[in-house]
Scaffold this motif. Structure first.
Motif, PDB file in Angstrom:
ATOM      1  N   SER A  83       0.824  -1.207   0.000  1.00 28.81           N
ATOM      2  CA  SER A  83       0.000   0.000   0.000  1.00 28.81           C
ATOM      3  C   SER A  83       0.860   1.259   0.000  1.00 28.81           C
ATOM      4  O   SER A  83       1.860   1.335   0.694  1.00 28.81           O
ATOM      5  N   PRO A  84       0.483   2.270  -0.769  1.00 25.94           N
ATOM      6  CA  PRO A  84       1.263   3.508  -0.838  1.00 25.94           C
ATOM      7  C   PRO A  84       0.902   4.520   0.250  1.00 25.94           C
ATOM      8  O   PRO A  84       1.474   5.604   0.276  1.00 25.94           O
ATOM      9  N   LEU A  85      -0.052   4.167   1.136  1.00 24.42           N
ATOM     10  CA  LEU A  85      -0.485   5.145   2.130  1.00 24.42           C
ATOM     11  C   LEU A  85       0.682   5.599   3.002  1.00 24.42           C
ATOM     12  O   LEU A  85       1.434   4.797   3.541  1.00 24.42           O
ATOM     13  N   LYS A  86       0.831   6.901   3.163  1.00 22.21           N
ATOM     14  CA  LYS A  86       1.935   7.419   3.965  1.00 22.21           C
ATOM     15  C   LYS A  86       1.774   7.035   5.431  1.00 22.21           C
ATOM     16  O   LYS A  86       2.749   6.970   6.178  1.00 22.21           O
ATOM     17  N   THR A  87       0.553   6.777   5.850  1.00 22.50           N
ATOM     18  CA  THR A  87       0.300   6.368   7.227  1.00 22.50           C
ATOM     19  C   THR A  87       1.093   5.117   7.570  1.00 22.50           C
ATOM     20  O   THR A  87       1.543   4.940   8.694  1.00 22.50           O
ATOM     21  N   ASN A  88       1.275   4.237   6.611  1.00 23.57           N
ATOM     22  CA  ASN A  88       1.921   2.964   6.873  1.00 23.57           C
ATOM     23  C   ASN A  88       3.323   3.123   7.459  1.00 23.57           C
ATOM     24  O   ASN A  88       3.736   2.356   8.322  1.00 23.57           O
ATOM     25  N   GLN A  89       4.069   4.096   6.970  1.00 25.26           N
ATOM     26  CA  GLN A  89       5.428   4.294   7.473  1.00 25.26           C
ATOM     27  C   GLN A  89       5.405   4.697   8.941  1.00 25.26           C
ATOM     28  O   GLN A  89       6.259   4.264   9.727  1.00 25.26           O
ATOM     29  N   LYS A  90       4.437   5.539   9.309  1.00 21.36           N
ATOM     30  CA  LYS A  90       4.336   5.956  10.700  1.00 21.36           C
ATOM     31  C   LYS A  90       3.988   4.758  11.591  1.00 21.36           C
ATOM     32  O   LYS A  90       4.565   4.588  12.670  1.00 21.36           O
ATOM     33  N   ILE A  91       3.073   3.918  11.124  1.00 20.42           N
ATOM     34  CA  ILE A  91       2.726   2.718  11.884  1.00 20.42           C
ATOM     35  C   ILE A  91       3.918   1.777  11.965  1.00 20.42           C
ATOM     36  O   ILE A  91       4.199   1.179  13.006  1.00 20.42           O
ATOM     37  N   TYR A  92       4.624   1.650  10.851  1.00 19.70           N
ATOM     38  CA  TYR A  92       5.790   0.764  10.806  1.00 19.70           C
ATOM     39  C   TYR A  92       6.859   1.214  11.799  1.00 19.70           C
ATOM     40  O   TYR A  92       7.454   0.393  12.513  1.00 19.70           O
ATOM     41  N   ASN A  93       7.087   2.513  11.890  1.00 20.81           N
ATOM     42  CA  ASN A  93       8.066   3.031  12.839  1.00 20.81           C
ATOM     43  C   ASN A  93       7.631   2.752  14.274  1.00 20.81           C
ATOM     44  O   ASN A  93       8.452   2.395  15.127  1.00 20.81           O
ATOM     45  N   ARG A  94       6.346   2.929  14.538  1.00 22.65           N
ATOM     46  CA  ARG A  94       5.818   2.628  15.866  1.00 22.65           C
ATOM     47  C   ARG A  94       5.954   1.145  16.175  1.00 22.65           C
ATOM     48  O   ARG A  94       6.257   0.746  17.291  1.00 22.65           O
ATOM     49  N   LEU A  95       5.736   0.322  15.162  1.00 23.69           N
ATOM     50  CA  LEU A  95       5.848  -1.121  15.331  1.00 23.69           C
ATOM     51  C   LEU A  95       7.274  -1.511  15.689  1.00 23.69           C
ATOM     52  O   LEU A  95       7.501  -2.334  16.587  1.00 23.69           O
ATOM     53  N   LEU A  96       8.251  -0.915  15.021  1.00 26.53           N
ATOM     54  CA  LEU A  96       9.643  -1.217  15.320  1.00 26.53           C
ATOM     55  C   LEU A  96      10.000  -0.841  16.755  1.00 26.53           C
ATOM     56  O   LEU A  96      10.722  -1.567  17.441  1.00 26.53           O
ATOM     57  N   CYS A  97       9.496   0.301  17.210  1.00 26.92           N
ATOM     58  CA  CYS A  97       9.740   0.715  18.592  1.00 26.92           C
ATOM     59  C   CYS A  97       9.118  -0.265  19.575  1.00 26.92           C
ATOM     60  O   CYS A  97       9.729  -0.625  20.583  1.00 26.92           O
ATOM     61  N   ALA A  98       7.892  -0.700  19.253  1.00 24.88           N
ATOM     62  CA  ALA A  98       7.201  -1.647  20.120  1.00 24.88           C
ATOM     63  C   ALA A  98       7.945  -2.976  20.185  1.00 24.88           C
ATOM     64  O   ALA A  98       8.098  -3.576  21.247  1.00 24.88           O
ATOM     65  N   VAL A  99       8.430  -3.434  19.021  1.00 23.23           N
ATOM     66  CA  VAL A  99       9.186  -4.699  18.975  1.00 23.23           C
ATOM     67  C   VAL A  99      10.462  -4.583  19.801  1.00 23.23           C
ATOM     68  O   VAL A  99      10.813  -5.489  20.566  1.00 23.23           O
ATOM     69  N   SER A 100      11.160  -3.464  19.675  1.00 21.89           N
ATOM     70  CA  SER A 100      12.399  -3.256  20.409  1.00 21.89           C
ATOM     71  C   SER A 100      12.154  -3.293  21.920  1.00 21.89           C
ATOM     72  O   SER A 100      12.890  -3.946  22.667  1.00 21.89           O
ATOM     73  N   CYS A 101      11.110  -2.601  22.368  1.00 25.72           N
ATOM     74  CA  CYS A 101      10.787  -2.570  23.797  1.00 25.72           C
ATOM     75  C   CYS A 101      10.412  -3.946  24.311  1.00 25.72           C
ATOM     76  O   CYS A 101      10.825  -4.362  25.407  1.00 25.72           O
ATOM     77  N   MET A 102       9.617  -4.672  23.531  1.00 25.91           N
ATOM     78  CA  MET A 102       9.190  -6.001  23.942  1.00 25.91           C
ATOM     79  C   MET A 102      10.374  -6.961  24.021  1.00 25.91           C
ATOM     80  O   MET A 102      10.481  -7.755  24.963  1.00 25.91           O
ATOM     81  N   MET A 103      11.273  -6.888  23.051  1.00 30.47           N
ATOM     82  CA  MET A 103      12.442  -7.779  23.053  1.00 30.47           C
ATOM     83  C   MET A 103      13.335  -7.497  24.248  1.00 30.47           C
ATOM     84  O   MET A 103      13.833  -8.424  24.902  1.00 30.47           O
ATOM     85  N   PHE A 104      13.534  -6.223  24.565  1.00 30.48           N
ATOM     86  CA  PHE A 104      14.372  -5.869  25.709  1.00 30.48           C
ATOM     87  C   PHE A 104      13.746  -6.364  27.000  1.00 30.48           C
ATOM     88  O   PHE A 104      14.421  -6.979  27.839  1.00 30.48           O
ATOM     89  N   ARG A 105      12.429  -6.116  27.180  1.00 32.69           N
ATOM     90  CA  ARG A 105      11.776  -6.515  28.423  1.00 32.69           C
ATOM     91  C   ARG A 105      11.797  -8.025  28.599  1.00 32.69           C
ATOM     92  O   ARG A 105      12.103  -8.529  29.678  1.00 32.69           O
ATOM     93  N   GLU A 106      11.499  -8.762  27.532  1.00 32.42           N
ATOM     94  CA  GLU A 106      11.418 -10.213  27.644  1.00 32.42           C
ATOM     95  C   GLU A 106      12.790 -10.855  27.812  1.00 32.42           C
ATOM     96  O   GLU A 106      12.948 -11.797  28.588  1.00 32.42           O
ATOM     97  N   SER A 107      13.806 -10.334  27.104  1.00 33.91           N
ATOM     98  CA  SER A 107      15.147 -10.896  27.261  1.00 33.91           C
ATOM     99  C   SER A 107      15.700 -10.587  28.644  1.00 33.91           C
ATOM    100  O   SER A 107      16.347 -11.435  29.278  1.00 33.91           O
ATOM    101  N   HIS A 108      15.432  -9.387  29.142  1.00 37.86           N
ATOM    102  CA  HIS A 108      15.870  -9.021  30.488  1.00 37.86           C
ATOM    103  C   HIS A 108      15.174  -9.888  31.527  1.00 37.86           C
ATOM    104  O   HIS A 108      15.812 -10.380  32.461  1.00 37.86           O
ATOM    105  N   LEU A 109      13.874 -10.103  31.324  1.00 38.88           N
ATOM    106  CA  LEU A 109      13.116 -10.915  32.275  1.00 38.88           C
ATOM    107  C   LEU A 109      13.648 -12.341  32.330  1.00 38.88           C
ATOM    108  O   LEU A 109      13.850 -12.899  33.407  1.00 38.88           O
ATOM    109  N   MET A 110      13.906 -12.938  31.164  1.00 41.91           N
ATOM    110  CA  MET A 110      14.398 -14.309  31.148  1.00 41.91           C
ATOM    111  C   MET A 110      15.790 -14.406  31.771  1.00 41.91           C
ATOM    112  O   MET A 110      16.106 -15.374  32.473  1.00 41.91           O
ATOM    113  N   MET A 111      16.623 -13.409  31.551  1.00 39.22           N
ATOM    114  CA  MET A 111      17.955 -13.402  32.148  1.00 39.22           C
ATOM    115  C   MET A 111      17.866 -13.323  33.668  1.00 39.22           C
ATOM    116  O   MET A 111      18.547 -14.067  34.395  1.00 39.22           O
ATOM    117  N   VAL A 112      16.995 -12.437  34.147  1.00 45.28           N
ATOM    118  CA  VAL A 112      16.849 -12.256  35.589  1.00 45.28           C
ATOM    119  C   VAL A 112      16.260 -13.502  36.239  1.00 45.28           C
ATOM    120  O   VAL A 112      16.742 -13.972  37.273  1.00 45.28           O
TER     121      VAL A 112
END
Length: 261
Positions: free
Chosen positions: A130-159
């Motif tokens: 899709s060419p909608l410009k909205t998609n890039q904004k959602i995609y950027n938010r998605l990447l941030c969400a993935v990064s936060c989730m990976m950090f929290r879950e990896s930290h939790l498993m380590m602890v």
């Protein structure tokens, strides 16, 4: 193999819009304005509620969509060759499900509703088709969400891997508390929708051990547990346990969390 009736059928959708959704303020699309929201209406599908025990998808299913939790809660599990399940996480309103399938194009775990729950589905292919410009904004938010989730879950498993049983449960309760706080809900009192055996499986403990630890924390005055509801009475005391403290401890004052804006 799960029967077809055990997996939720998400073909029919309810007439719910993003602008009227209760989870919108902390959702993936929370930064979009009204115009962008209208562009998005044809891309996000608001699925009908799922019953407790229904699977959103199974391990090995073809990856097609990401799912944004609108209400309720879910657990994710990995199933081994013998059919044994290992709980890998608990997920609440505004969390994103299905991220594990992006790389392999297959979901690597199964996800099950812990109570009556609802999700919104977002076809991942919209980001390339899709060419909608909205998609890039959602995609950027998605990447941030993935990064936060990976950090929290990896930290939790380590602890958790380095902690004794009582520390694991204290850390688990404080982690849920923080996640509720991040959603603008009470950090001191919340509902644990998962069964004790799911908590035990997740923490790598016996069910009897988890039940005993809940009772011990109550006797120490740190929590009050009433079936699925838990109230944290002494958050400093729980942090003291995580830091390596043993036995009773009466904190001089309770930890005060900032009020969500």
């Amino acid at each position: 193999m799960e029967s077809a009736t055990q997996v939720a059928k998400l073909k029919d959708t309810q007439e719910i819009t993003c602008s009227h959704c209760l989870a919108r303020k902390s959702c993936l699309i929370s930064t979009l304005n009204s115009s962008e929201n209208n562009e998005l209406s044809s891309l996000i599908h608001h699925e009908k509620p799922m019953a407790k025990g229904q699977r959103l998808f199974l391990q090995g299913d073809n990856f097609q969509s990401l799912y944004l939790i609108r209400s309720g809660s879910f657990k994710s599990c990995i199933v081994d060759e013998s059919g044994e399940r290992q709980v890998t996480g608990f997920h609440f309103s505004t969390d994103i499900l299905g991220i594990d399938g992006i790389d392999s194009r297959k979901y690597t775990c199964e996800v099950e509703a812990l109570e009556t729950s609802s999700v919104c589905s977002l076809a991942f292919d919209i980001f390339k088709d899709s060419p909608l410009k909205t998609n890039q904004k959602i995609y950027n938010r998605l990447l941030c969400a993935v990064s936060c989730m990976m950090f929290r879950e990896s930290h939790l498993m380590m602890v958790l891997g380095k902690m004794r049983a009582e520390q694991r449960l204290a850390h688990f309760l404080l982690d849920i508390s923080q996640r509720m706080h991040d959603r603008g809900e009470s950090a001191h009192e919340f509902r644990l929708s998962m069964a004790r055996y799911d908590i035990a499986n997740y923490l790598g403990l016996a069910v009897e051990t988890v039940s005993h630890l809940f009772k011990r924390l109550e006797e120490q005055g740190l929590i009050v547990a009433n079936r699925h509801r838990v109230r944290l009475m002494d958050m400093d005391g729980l942090h003291y346990i995580i830091a390596g403290g043993y036995g009773d401890r009466h904190a001089e004052k309770s930890l005060v969390l900032p009020v969500a804006g």
